[in-house]
Design a protein around this motif. Structure first.
Motif, PDB file in Angstrom:
ATOM      1  N   ASP A 147      10.784  68.635  56.314  1.00  0.00           N
ATOM      2  CA  ASP A 147      10.937  68.665  54.859  1.00  0.00           C
ATOM      3  C   ASP A 147      11.916  69.757  54.424  1.00  0.00           C
ATOM      4  O   ASP A 147      12.683  69.570  53.467  1.00  0.00           O
ATOM      5  N   ARG A 148      11.911  70.879  55.119  1.00  0.00           N
ATOM      6  CA  ARG A 148      12.851  71.956  54.785  1.00  0.00           C
ATOM      7  C   ARG A 148      14.288  71.496  55.021  1.00  0.00           C
ATOM      8  O   ARG A 148      15.195  71.789  54.227  1.00  0.00           O
ATOM      9  N   LYS A 149      14.506  70.788  56.102  1.00  0.00           N
ATOM     10  CA  LYS A 149      15.850  70.279  56.397  1.00  0.00           C
ATOM     11  C   LYS A 149      16.289  69.266  55.345  1.00  0.00           C
ATOM     12  O   LYS A 149      17.441  69.287  54.875  1.00  0.00           O
ATOM     13  N   THR A 154      15.333  69.042  52.232  1.00  0.00           N
ATOM     14  CA  THR A 154      15.607  69.738  50.968  1.00  0.00           C
ATOM     15  C   THR A 154      16.973  70.398  50.992  1.00  0.00           C
ATOM     16  O   THR A 154      17.732  70.358  50.002  1.00  0.00           O
ATOM     17  N   THR A 155      17.330  70.999  52.140  1.00  0.00           N
ATOM     18  CA  THR A 155      18.630  71.664  52.264  1.00  0.00           C
ATOM     19  C   THR A 155      19.774  70.664  52.140  1.00  0.00           C
ATOM     20  O   THR A 155      20.748  70.894  51.407  1.00  0.00           O
ATOM     21  N   PRO A 181      10.942  65.545  49.634  1.00  0.00           N
ATOM     22  CA  PRO A 181      10.345  66.457  50.626  1.00  0.00           C
ATOM     23  C   PRO A 181       9.265  67.345  49.999  1.00  0.00           C
ATOM     24  O   PRO A 181       8.255  67.644  50.664  1.00  0.00           O
ATOM     25  N   ASP A 182       9.459  67.744  48.762  1.00  0.00           N
ATOM     26  CA  ASP A 182       8.444  68.555  48.080  1.00  0.00           C
ATOM     27  C   ASP A 182       7.151  67.755  47.889  1.00  0.00           C
ATOM     28  O   ASP A 182       6.043  68.290  48.030  1.00  0.00           O
ATOM     29  N   GLU A 191       5.194  67.811  51.101  1.00  0.00           N
ATOM     30  CA  GLU A 191       4.536  69.087  51.356  1.00  0.00           C
ATOM     31  C   GLU A 191       3.338  69.297  50.422  1.00  0.00           C
ATOM     32  O   GLU A 191       2.309  69.852  50.829  1.00  0.00           O
ATOM     33  N   TYR A 211      24.325  76.511  50.792  1.00  0.00           N
ATOM     34  CA  TYR A 211      24.153  76.566  52.246  1.00  0.00           C
ATOM     35  C   TYR A 211      25.476  76.190  52.929  1.00  0.00           C
ATOM     36  O   TYR A 211      25.590  75.118  53.553  1.00  0.00           O
ATOM     37  N   LYS A 224       6.584  70.248  57.975  1.00  0.00           N
ATOM     38  CA  LYS A 224       7.191  71.356  57.245  1.00  0.00           C
ATOM     39  C   LYS A 224       8.662  71.549  57.629  1.00  0.00           C
ATOM     40  O   LYS A 224       9.529  71.697  56.752  1.00  0.00           O
ATOM     41  N   ALA A 225       8.977  71.561  58.904  1.00  0.00           N
ATOM     42  CA  ALA A 225      10.360  71.776  59.345  1.00  0.00           C
ATOM     43  C   ALA A 225      11.263  70.638  58.894  1.00  0.00           C
ATOM     44  O   ALA A 225      12.398  70.857  58.439  1.00  0.00           O
TER      45      ALA A 225
END
Length: 241
Positions: free
Chosen positions: A221-223, A225-226, A200-201, A204, A103, A218-219
């Motif tokens: 946790d996605r951040k 993980t990135t 984060p997983d 979720e 990323y 969700k948002a």
């Protein structure tokens, strides 16, 4: 008889002699107010055309304001934010390091505000870990607020409890990873950073196990993980001296 006529002639002629003597003795440059004799009328006085009175210049008047000028200018916010951008040299180094991750754009945008002038891989990794730690704090604040919301169901609160435990573990592992950097323990560093990806997983999954339950995290946790993936990729490129 002759004598009487002479006396009478003297009496009648004395006013005339006095008038003549007075007219002769008064100088020409004596005004009529100083002369003792009767005033002389020389005729009507001459009238000169008088020049118009000089008026003082009026102060300049401002032109009427135009519609655009009369409208108030938009206020300037005293707290206007200034985007923090790295210098050209730092930008090149940061771009090169972030290019090693999956990323690169997110890496640059996340780490750039934390730049302090040093852009070697270890310094950049520490900044990335700082950004991830702050994101864990933000996620914790959101989950805590939702957990205290009376409208949240018991099932949602149970899943949020799992998220809060995971986020706390993530911050603890980041602290251990920072210690591993100081001691040049590459093995421990890799283990701690790898663990931050799992939290984060875990959050979720706590919602996914409940049929029909959508995760409000969700948002966030996605951040998380990135950012965790970015830090792990940067750590893999380190060369310890």
């Amino acid at each position: 008889m002759e004598l009487n006529k002479f006396i009478l002639l003297l009496l009648f002629s004395s006013p005339l002699l006095s008038f003549v003597a007075e007219a002769i003795c008064v100088p020409r440059n004596v005004s009529k107010h100083e002369a003792t004799g009767p005033a002389f009328v020389l005729g009507p006085a001459l009238s000169f055309p008088s020049s118009p009175p000089v008026q003082a210049p009026l102060p300049p008047t401002d032109p009427p304001p135009s519609p655009q000028a009369s409208s108030p200018s938009p206020p300037v916010s005293p707290t206007k934010s200034i985007s923090i951008l790295p210098s050209p040299a730092s930008n090149y180094a940061l771009t090169k390091i972030c290019g090693l991750t999956d990323y690169p754009a997110e890496c640059i945008a996340t780490i750039a505000p934390y730049l302090t002038g040093r852009t070697d891989p270890i310094s950049v990794l520490k900044m990335g870990m700082q950004a991830l730690h702050k994101s864990f704090e933000e996620a914790t604040a959101v989950a805590t607020k939702l957990n205290k919301d009376p409208s949240s169901s018991a099932v949602v609160k149970d899943s949020l409890d799992t998220c809060l435990e995971s986020f706390d573990s993530g911050m603890s592992d980041l602290n251990d990873a920072l210690i591993a950097i100081s001691s040049h323990d590459i093995g421990k560093l890799s283990t701690m950073l790898s663990a931050t990806i799992t939290y984060p997983d875990t959050c979720e999954e706590a919602f996914a196990e409940r049929p029909g339950l959508d995760s409000p995290m969700k948002a966030m946790d996605r951040k998380l993980t990135t950012l965790a993936s970015i830090n792990l990729a940067i750590s893999a490129s380190l060369h310890w001296s």
